[in-house]
Design a protein around this motif. Structure first.
Motif, PDB file in Angstrom:
ATOM      1  N   ASP A   1       0.471   4.519   0.640  1.00 16.06           N
ATOM      2  CA  ASP A   1      -1.117   5.852   0.936  1.00 16.06           C
ATOM      3  C   ASP A   1      -0.082   6.395   1.983  1.00 16.06           C
ATOM      4  OD1 ASP A   1      -0.790   3.841   3.466  1.00 16.06           O
ATOM      5  OD2 ASP A   1      -2.819   3.277   2.838  1.00 16.06           O
TER       6      ASP A   1
ATOM      7  N   VAL B   1       1.753  -2.822  -6.578  1.00 16.99           N
ATOM      8  CA  VAL B   1       1.338  -2.016  -5.015  1.00 16.99           C
ATOM      9  C   VAL B   1      -0.650  -2.845  -5.522  1.00 16.99           C
ATOM     10  CG1 VAL B   1       0.247  -0.060  -5.297  1.00 16.99           C
ATOM     11  CG2 VAL B   1       2.832   0.462  -5.342  1.00 16.99           C
ATOM     12  N   SER B   2      -1.092  -2.118  -4.077  1.00 14.80           N
ATOM     13  CA  SER B   2      -2.486  -3.294  -3.943  1.00 14.80           C
ATOM     14  C   SER B   2      -3.097  -1.556  -3.391  1.00 14.80           C
ATOM     15  CB  SER B   2      -2.768  -3.846  -2.855  1.00 14.80           C
ATOM     16  OG  SER B   2      -1.343  -3.890  -2.141  1.00 14.80           O
ATOM     17  N   PHE B   3      -2.424  -0.731  -3.167  1.00 14.06           N
ATOM     18  CA  PHE B   3      -3.285   0.340  -3.201  1.00 14.06           C
ATOM     19  C   PHE B   3      -2.956   1.575  -3.041  1.00 14.06           C
ATOM     20  CE2 PHE B   3      -5.011   4.063  -0.665  1.00 14.06           C
ATOM     21  CZ  PHE B   3      -6.108   4.084  -0.800  1.00 14.06           C
ATOM     22  N   LEU B   4      -3.388   3.134  -4.126  1.00 14.36           N
ATOM     23  CA  LEU B   4      -2.477   3.590  -4.718  1.00 14.36           C
ATOM     24  C   LEU B   4      -3.397   5.226  -3.605  1.00 14.36           C
ATOM     25  CD1 LEU B   4       0.202   5.658  -5.767  1.00 14.36           C
ATOM     26  CD2 LEU B   4      -0.542   4.557  -7.840  1.00 14.36           C
ATOM     27  N   GLY B   5      -2.953   5.454  -2.905  1.00 18.19           N
ATOM     28  CA  GLY B   5      -3.661   6.587  -2.440  1.00 18.19           C
ATOM     29  C   GLY B   5      -3.084   8.054  -2.988  1.00 18.19           C
ATOM     30  N   SER B   6      -4.275   9.372  -2.217  1.00 22.68           N
ATOM     31  CA  SER B   6      -3.585  10.538  -2.197  1.00 22.68           C
ATOM     32  C   SER B   6      -1.910  11.151  -1.997  1.00 22.68           C
ATOM     33  CB  SER B   6      -4.522  11.619  -2.291  1.00 22.68           C
ATOM     34  OG  SER B   6      -4.755  11.930  -0.452  1.00 22.68           O
TER      35      SER B   6
ATOM     36  N   VAL C   1      -5.302  -0.209 -10.554  1.00 27.14           N
ATOM     37  CA  VAL C   1      -4.754   0.327  -9.296  1.00 27.14           C
ATOM     38  C   VAL C   1      -4.017   1.216  -9.085  1.00 27.14           C
ATOM     39  CG1 VAL C   1      -3.376  -1.447  -8.678  1.00 27.14           C
ATOM     40  CG2 VAL C   1      -4.965  -0.547  -6.533  1.00 27.14           C
TER      41      VAL C   1
ATOM     42  N   ARG D   1      -5.898   4.442 -12.389  1.00 30.58           N
ATOM     43  CA  ARG D   1      -7.061   5.197 -12.420  1.00 30.58           C
ATOM     44  C   ARG D   1      -6.574   6.393 -11.388  1.00 30.58           C
ATOM     45  NH1 ARG D   1     -11.584   6.530 -14.559  1.00 30.58           N
ATOM     46  NH2 ARG D   1     -13.443   6.751 -13.240  1.00 30.58           N
ATOM     47  N   PRO D   2      -5.599   6.258  -9.881  1.00 31.35           N
ATOM     48  CA  PRO D   2      -5.890   7.305  -9.545  1.00 31.35           C
ATOM     49  C   PRO D   2      -4.998   8.129 -10.172  1.00 31.35           C
ATOM     50  CG  PRO D   2      -5.058   5.486  -8.110  1.00 31.35           C
ATOM     51  CD  PRO D   2      -5.953   4.705  -9.767  1.00 31.35           C
TER      52      PRO D   2
ATOM     53  N   GLU E   1       0.942  -1.441  -0.218  1.00 36.08           N
ATOM     54  CA  GLU E   1      -0.013   0.625  -0.222  1.00 36.08           C
ATOM     55  C   GLU E   1       1.165   1.447  -0.198  1.00 36.08           C
ATOM     56  OE1 GLU E   1      -3.330  -0.475   3.513  1.00 36.08           O
ATOM     57  OE2 GLU E   1      -3.650  -2.338   2.836  1.00 36.08           O
TER      58      GLU E   1
END
Length: 120
Positions: A29, A58-63, A91, A94-95, A27
């Motif tokens: 983030d 990467v399993s999550f890409l936050g702001s 993942v 899209r961000p 993650e």
């Protein structure tokens, strides 16, 4: 090769010819940004003319992760380092698309594709 491991993220760097590849897994983030940013900064400052950031696992890409990538790009640009991203899964893409940052990066499907593009 260096390795930075944290509960939610693993960052591993390795040379690949003239490039330095930074493999990021987990993650990206707020809780992992410091670890990622430190390792990416080391890669950009390593003297390698090209840094490839492998986001394939990467399993999550936050702001905050986007901010890390953007600040790494700015540092790379200011020091003449060619920064490339790897990751063609939703993942990651899209961000980057939603934030309008996708055009700011050269994105490749795989690390070998990114390396081959350097020779083209």
């Amino acid at each position: 090769m260096s390795l930075e491991d944290f509960d939610l993220i693993t960052v591993r760097t390795e040379p690949a010819g003239d490039a330095m590849v930074v493999h990021v897994e987990g993650e990206l983030d707020l809780s992992t940004a410091e670890v990622a940013e430190a390792q990416l900064g080391k890669a950009v400052g390593s003297g390698a003319p090209v840094v490839i950031v492998d986001l394939d696992r990467v399993s999550f890409l936050g702001s905050t992760g986007l901010r890390v990538l953007l600040s790494t790009r700015e540092r790379a640009n200011s020091t003449g380092v060619d920064l490339r991203l790897v990751g063609d899964q939703r993942v990651v893409l899209r961000p980057l698309q939603i934030s309008g940052l996708l055009p700011a990066f050269r994105v490749h499907a795989t690390v070998p594709d990114a390396i081959a593009a350097l020779r083209a």
